[in-house]
Design a protein around this motif. Sequence first.
Motif, PDB file in Angstrom:
ATOM      1  N   PHE A  96       0.835  -1.192   0.000  1.00 52.41           N
ATOM      2  CA  PHE A  96       0.000   0.000   0.000  1.00 52.41           C
ATOM      3  C   PHE A  96       0.869   1.241   0.000  1.00 52.41           C
ATOM      4  CE2 PHE A  96      -2.881   3.058   2.148  1.00 52.41           C
ATOM      5  CZ  PHE A  96      -3.948   2.994   1.273  1.00 52.41           C
ATOM      6  N   GLY A  97       1.883   1.291   0.825  1.00 50.91           N
ATOM      7  CA  GLY A  97       2.670   2.496   0.957  1.00 50.91           C
ATOM      8  C   GLY A  97       4.015   2.444   0.275  1.00 50.91           C
ATOM      9  N   GLY A  98       4.255   1.423  -0.556  1.00 53.58           N
ATOM     10  CA  GLY A  98       5.545   1.323  -1.198  1.00 53.58           C
ATOM     11  C   GLY A  98       6.599   0.926  -0.191  1.00 53.58           C
TER      12      GLY A  98
ATOM     13  N   LYS B 135      -5.093  12.080   8.707  1.00 57.12           N
ATOM     14  CA  LYS B 135      -4.925  11.559   7.347  1.00 57.12           C
ATOM     15  C   LYS B 135      -5.882  10.407   7.076  1.00 57.12           C
ATOM     16  CE  LYS B 135      -0.032  12.684   6.731  1.00 57.12           C
ATOM     17  NZ  LYS B 135       1.310  12.100   6.521  1.00 57.12           N
TER      18      LYS B 135
ATOM     19  N   THR C  15       7.252   2.415   2.652  1.00 59.10           N
ATOM     20  CA  THR C  15       6.843   2.727   4.022  1.00 59.10           C
ATOM     21  C   THR C  15       5.778   1.733   4.476  1.00 59.10           C
ATOM     22  OG1 THR C  15       7.213   5.080   3.583  1.00 59.10           O
ATOM     23  CG2 THR C  15       5.918   4.527   5.527  1.00 59.10           C
TER      24      THR C  15
ATOM     25  N   PHE D 223       2.546   0.203   5.971  1.00 60.97           N
ATOM     26  CA  PHE D 223       1.210   0.803   6.032  1.00 60.97           C
ATOM     27  C   PHE D 223       0.920   1.499   7.365  1.00 60.97           C
ATOM     28  CE2 PHE D 223      -3.353   0.391   6.990  1.00 60.97           C
ATOM     29  CZ  PHE D 223      -3.853   1.216   6.007  1.00 60.97           C
TER      30      PHE D 223
ATOM     31  N   CYS E  91       0.940   7.162  -1.440  1.00 54.35           N
ATOM     32  CA  CYS E  91       0.970   5.705  -1.346  1.00 54.35           C
ATOM     33  C   CYS E  91       0.577   5.118  -2.696  1.00 54.35           C
ATOM     34  CB  CYS E  91       0.034   5.223  -0.248  1.00 54.35           C
ATOM     35  SG  CYS E  91      -1.703   5.663  -0.535  1.00 54.35           S
ATOM     36  N   GLN E  92       0.559   3.827  -2.751  1.00 53.85           N
ATOM     37  CA  GLN E  92       0.259   3.125  -4.000  1.00 53.85           C
ATOM     38  C   GLN E  92      -1.193   2.666  -4.055  1.00 53.85           C
ATOM     39  OE1 GLN E  92       3.117  -0.030  -4.327  1.00 53.85           O
ATOM     40  NE2 GLN E  92       4.839   1.352  -4.247  1.00 53.85           N
ATOM     41  N   PHE E  93      -2.123   3.529  -3.695  1.00 54.53           N
ATOM     42  CA  PHE E  93      -3.542   3.207  -3.786  1.00 54.53           C
ATOM     43  C   PHE E  93      -3.988   3.542  -5.197  1.00 54.53           C
ATOM     44  CE2 PHE E  93      -8.097   3.532  -3.202  1.00 54.53           C
ATOM     45  CZ  PHE E  93      -8.352   2.486  -2.324  1.00 54.53           C
TER      46      PHE E  93
ATOM     47  N   LEU F   3       2.272   5.024   7.725  1.00 54.53           N
ATOM     48  CA  LEU F   3       1.647   6.091   6.946  1.00 54.53           C
ATOM     49  C   LEU F   3       0.636   6.869   7.775  1.00 54.53           C
ATOM     50  CD1 LEU F   3       0.976   4.196   3.599  1.00 54.53           C
ATOM     51  CD2 LEU F   3       2.701   5.964   4.008  1.00 54.53           C
TER      52      LEU F   3
ATOM     53  N   PHE G 252      -3.753  10.139  -2.860  1.00 55.58           N
ATOM     54  CA  PHE G 252      -2.304  10.353  -2.934  1.00 55.58           C
ATOM     55  C   PHE G 252      -1.916  11.714  -2.366  1.00 55.58           C
ATOM     56  CE2 PHE G 252       1.725  11.457  -4.889  1.00 55.58           C
ATOM     57  CZ  PHE G 252       2.465  10.299  -4.676  1.00 55.58           C
TER      58      PHE G 252
ATOM     59  N   VAL H 246      -2.044  11.001   1.489  1.00 52.36           N
ATOM     60  CA  VAL H 246      -0.993  10.057   1.891  1.00 52.36           C
ATOM     61  C   VAL H 246      -0.343   9.525   0.627  1.00 52.36           C
ATOM     62  CG1 VAL H 246      -0.488   7.886   3.065  1.00 52.36           C
ATOM     63  CG2 VAL H 246      -2.308   9.329   3.913  1.00 52.36           C
TER      64      VAL H 246
END
Length: 102
Positions: free
Chosen positions: A1-3, A28, A5, A7, A78-80, A10, A73, A76
Amino acid sequence: FGGGTPFPNLFGAHAFASKQERMIGETKLEAVIQVLYHHLQWVDSLDAIVSDMHDLPLSTIESHMTSVTEAIFQIVPCQFNIFRLLVFTTLVAGCGEIKQGI
């Protein structure tokens, strides 16, 4: 989810998070939930707008999904992505939380 970092980090939800990190993380998380809630409201609104899902242009759906993932994004980084948003929407639909048939 966060690459790179984890989850929980985050959202300030890790064992060594300071009070300030937890407060910022909570803010957030609330903002992300708000974006997702508005997404679900949009999905529900399609029932009144579109009589047949085939009449809804794919570009409209893609534009909406992109705006949702970009909004998240901004809150946060992230990779959502759209795939994860589709999974989220499918899970919520499967739980009966949005109108049937959408």
